[in-house]
Each structure stands twice: as structure tokens, then as C-alpha cells.
Design a protein around this motif. Structure first.
Motif, short mmCIF file in Angstrom:
data_model
loop_
_atom_site.label_atom_id
_atom_site.label_comp_id
_atom_site.label_asym_id
_atom_site.label_seq_id
_atom_site.Cartn_x
_atom_site.Cartn_y
_atom_site.Cartn_z
N ILE A 75 0.84 -1.20 0.00
CA ILE A 75 0.00 0.00 0.00
C ILE A 75 0.88 1.25 0.00
CG2 ILE A 75 -1.73 1.32 1.28
CD1 ILE A 75 -2.73 -1.35 2.44
N ILE A 76 0.66 2.09 -0.99
CA ILE A 76 1.32 3.40 -1.05
C ILE A 76 0.25 4.46 -0.86
CG2 ILE A 76 2.65 5.03 -2.42
CD1 ILE A 76 3.84 2.74 -3.97
N VAL A 77 0.40 5.28 0.18
CA VAL A 77 -0.53 6.37 0.42
C VAL A 77 -0.16 7.56 -0.45
CG1 VAL A 77 -1.24 8.09 2.12
CG2 VAL A 77 -1.18 5.69 2.77
N LEU A 78 -1.16 8.16 -1.08
CA LEU A 78 -0.99 9.37 -1.87
C LEU A 78 -1.80 10.47 -1.16
CD1 LEU A 78 -1.69 7.90 -5.43
CD2 LEU A 78 0.48 7.97 -4.20
N SER A 79 -1.13 11.52 -0.70
CA SER A 79 -1.85 12.51 0.10
C SER A 79 -1.25 13.90 -0.05
CB SER A 79 -1.81 12.10 1.59
OG SER A 79 -2.44 13.07 2.39
N ALA A 80 -2.14 14.90 0.03
CA ALA A 80 -1.69 16.29 0.04
C ALA A 80 -1.17 16.68 1.42
CB ALA A 80 -2.84 17.21 -0.36
N HIS A 81 -1.42 15.84 2.41
CA HIS A 81 -0.94 16.11 3.77
C HIS A 81 0.50 15.62 3.87
CE1 HIS A 81 -4.93 17.28 5.11
NE2 HIS A 81 -5.39 16.20 4.52
N GLY A 82 1.44 16.56 3.88
CA GLY A 82 2.84 16.17 3.79
C GLY A 82 3.70 16.51 4.98
N GLU A 83 3.09 16.95 6.07
CA GLU A 83 3.88 17.24 7.26
C GLU A 83 4.45 15.94 7.84
OE1 GLU A 83 4.59 20.26 8.24
OE2 GLU A 83 3.36 21.09 6.63
N VAL A 84 5.50 16.09 8.62
CA VAL A 84 6.15 14.90 9.20
C VAL A 84 5.15 14.05 9.96
CG1 VAL A 84 7.85 14.09 10.87
CG2 VAL A 84 8.43 15.96 9.31
N GLU A 85 4.31 14.68 10.77
CA GLU A 85 3.36 13.89 11.56
C GLU A 85 2.35 13.17 10.67
OE1 GLU A 85 0.19 16.24 13.69
OE2 GLU A 85 1.54 17.89 13.18
N ASP A 86 2.01 13.76 9.52
CA ASP A 86 1.10 13.10 8.59
C ASP A 86 1.75 11.85 8.00
OD1 ASP A 86 -0.98 15.07 8.75
OD2 ASP A 86 0.22 16.36 7.46
N ARG A 87 3.01 11.98 7.62
CA ARG A 87 3.71 10.84 7.03
C ARG A 87 3.90 9.73 8.07
NH1 ARG A 87 6.94 15.10 5.04
NH2 ARG A 87 8.77 14.40 6.20
N VAL A 88 4.21 10.14 9.30
CA VAL A 88 4.37 9.15 10.38
C VAL A 88 3.05 8.42 10.62
CG1 VAL A 88 4.78 8.87 12.86
CG2 VAL A 88 6.31 10.31 11.50
N THR A 89 1.95 9.19 10.64
CA THR A 89 0.64 8.58 10.84
C THR A 89 0.34 7.57 9.75
OG1 THR A 89 -0.24 10.53 11.97
CG2 THR A 89 -1.84 9.03 10.99
N GLY A 90 0.66 7.92 8.52
CA GLY A 90 0.40 7.02 7.40
C GLY A 90 1.21 5.74 7.49
N LEU A 91 2.48 5.87 7.78
CA LEU A 91 3.34 4.69 7.86
C LEU A 91 3.00 3.84 9.08
CD1 LEU A 91 6.68 6.43 6.80
CD2 LEU A 91 5.32 4.82 5.44
N ASP A 92 2.73 4.49 10.21
CA ASP A 92 2.33 3.74 11.40
C ASP A 92 0.95 3.11 11.21
OD1 ASP A 92 4.65 4.21 12.77
OD2 ASP A 92 3.84 5.83 14.02
N GLY A 93 0.16 3.68 10.30
CA GLY A 93 -1.17 3.16 10.03
C GLY A 93 -1.17 1.96 9.10
N GLY A 94 0.01 1.52 8.65
CA GLY A 94 0.11 0.31 7.87
C GLY A 94 0.56 0.47 6.44
N ALA A 95 0.78 1.72 5.99
CA ALA A 95 1.23 1.93 4.62
C ALA A 95 2.68 1.50 4.47
CB ALA A 95 1.09 3.40 4.23
N ASP A 96 3.03 1.01 3.27
CA ASP A 96 4.41 0.64 2.97
C ASP A 96 5.22 1.85 2.53
OD1 ASP A 96 4.45 -2.49 3.00
OD2 ASP A 96 2.62 -1.93 1.94
N ASP A 97 4.53 2.86 2.01
CA ASP A 97 5.20 4.07 1.54
C ASP A 97 4.20 5.21 1.57
OD1 ASP A 97 7.14 5.78 0.58
OD2 ASP A 97 7.55 4.64 -1.24
N TYR A 98 4.71 6.45 1.53
CA TYR A 98 3.85 7.63 1.63
C TYR A 98 4.38 8.66 0.65
CZ TYR A 98 0.82 10.99 4.16
OH TYR A 98 -0.16 11.88 4.53
N LEU A 99 3.56 9.04 -0.32
CA LEU A 99 3.97 9.97 -1.37
C LEU A 99 3.10 11.21 -1.29
CD1 LEU A 99 5.95 10.26 -3.70
CD2 LEU A 99 4.31 9.07 -5.17
N VAL A 100 3.75 12.37 -1.19
CA VAL A 100 3.03 13.63 -1.01
C VAL A 100 2.66 14.24 -2.37
CG1 VAL A 100 3.14 15.95 -0.03
CG2 VAL A 100 4.23 14.03 1.18
#
Length: 225
Positions: A75-100
């Protein structure tokens, strides 16, 4: 590789689909959490591109369900939310990668390639049948040092068959691996792809045969050489 895009921005979703299909991926596209769950339940996916802000809720809320129906799916998350805490939330939420967003298509493709290179406990990197070697990570088939020139759908048929070499693969399973939800499938469409693939394997002297099991599906196995 079959990819599910979960994205409600129509232009972005269509652009992503176009880029991915040019890379010979099978792509399905939905625009809500409800449709994503239904797609995951009825299809078989290797990768999900997941928007966080969807009309009916937070994308991360369905990560567990996506993996329940498709164990091991990346799972790769695609999001306009690119702050550090947003990326951490995405990765801790189970995503394999996070792309802003916004992001370049080349970067997305590079991240997909990186995920595909990761070791997997579910499949071996390569499978050999007869003289054919199929690279599961790269979706490339070769006989000796010669790569086979196969269409995107022929590759998907071959991948599904070699994973279960020596066993019958049901037509329904093959169709799920090869076609997207939006594809129009006539009764002989799968058979046409199998026929062309069979001819290419024969011409390449791959030492394998694809056998029809009447009313059930197909199986692939090595032939006597």
C-alpha cells in the motif's frame, strides 16, 4: 502486477491509470472507501494506491480490510498532507510508503519498483518451468538469455499459470488476474490470449505446454523434450 487506485480526484486518477497501464500493469480505479472494500473483496491485487481524503472517510481506516482480503498487498498512500506527523501517521497506520501530492509520475514508478524488489515470503523471485524462467518481481519471462516478447495480458496469464504450475487454474481466477473491472470480457477473450501465449512459448522452444481442462480452466507444465 494488478493495481487498485483509490482516488476521488478524477483527473489525477485517470492520469495515474494511464501512466500505469503504459507500464503494462492491470489497473482498477475506485473513488470511495465503500467501493474500495468491494473491489478488494472481489479482486486480487498486488498493490494499492490509497488517497487519504475520500468522500466517505479516512483512507487509512481501510488498510486492515484491504489486507484481510488481499494478504501481503503493498500500500502506497498518496496525500496532500505532507507534514512529518502526517507521514508518520500514514506509515504507522500500515502503509508501505507515503507519497506527497503533487508528485512526479517517475517518482511513483520508482517507488513501485522499489516495493517490488523487496523480498517476499509469499512467492519466490523466479520460477522455472521447462526451459522458461519467470521473474515474478519484474514480470519478465525468458528462455535461456532470450526475453519473451509478450503483451501485458499474456504476461498476466503466464504469471498466474506458472505460480500454480502443474495444477489447474480456474478460468475465473485467470480472468481476475488478467482483466480489470471495466474491461469488457467476451466468452472467448481469455482463450484468445492463451492461444497466442501458447504459440509464442512453442516458437521460443520453452519446453512447456498450456493445457485446457474442459469447463474448468488451464494448467501449465513441462513437456518431454
Amino acid at each position: 502486477m494488478r493495481i487498485l487506485i483509490i482516488e476521488d480526484e478524477v483527473e489525477l486518477a485517470q492520469a495515474l491509470r494511464s501512466v500505469l497501464e503504459r507500464e503494462r500493469f492491470v489497473v482498477d480505479q475506485v473513488d470511495s472507501l465503500a467501493m474500495a472494500i468491494e473491489a478488494a473483496r472481489s479482486g486480487s491485487f498486488d498493490l494499492v494506491l490509497l488517497d487519504r481524503r475520500l468522500p466517505d472517510g479516512e483512507g487509512l481506516s481501510i488498510v486492515g480490510a484491504l489486507r484481510e482480503y488481499n494478504p501481503g498487498v503493498a500500500i502506497i498512500v498518496l496525500s496532500a498532507h505532507g507534514e512529518v506527523e502526517d507521514r508518520v501517521t500514514g506509515l504507522d497506520g500500515g502503509a508501505d510508503d507515503y507519497l506527497v501530492k503533487p508528485f512526479a509520475a517517475d517518482e511513483l514508478l520508482a517507488r513501485i519498483r522499489a516495493i517490488r524488489r523487496r523480498p517476499s515470503d509469499l512467492v519466490r523471485e523466479e520460477i522455472a518451468v521447462g526451459a522458461l524462467v519467470f521473474d515474478l518481481a519484474a514480470d519478465v519471462a525468458r528462455v535461456g538469455d532470450r526475453p519473451l516478447e509478450l503483451s501485458r495480458r499474456e504476461i498476466r496469464v503466464l504469471a498466474a499459470l506458472v505460480r500454480r504450475r502443474g495444477r489447474t487454474v480456474m478460468r475465473e481466477m485467470l480472468e481476475q488476474a488478467v482483466f480489470g473491472f471495466d474491461d469488457e470480457i467476451q466468452s472467448n477473450t481469455l482463450d484468445s490470449h492463451v492461444s497466442r501465449l501458447r504459440r509464442k512459448l512453442l516458437d521460443a522452444d520453452a519446453g512447456i505446454g498450456i493445457h485446457a481442462v474442459r469447463g474448468v480452466g488451464y494448467l501449465i507444465k513441462a513437456t518431454d523434450r
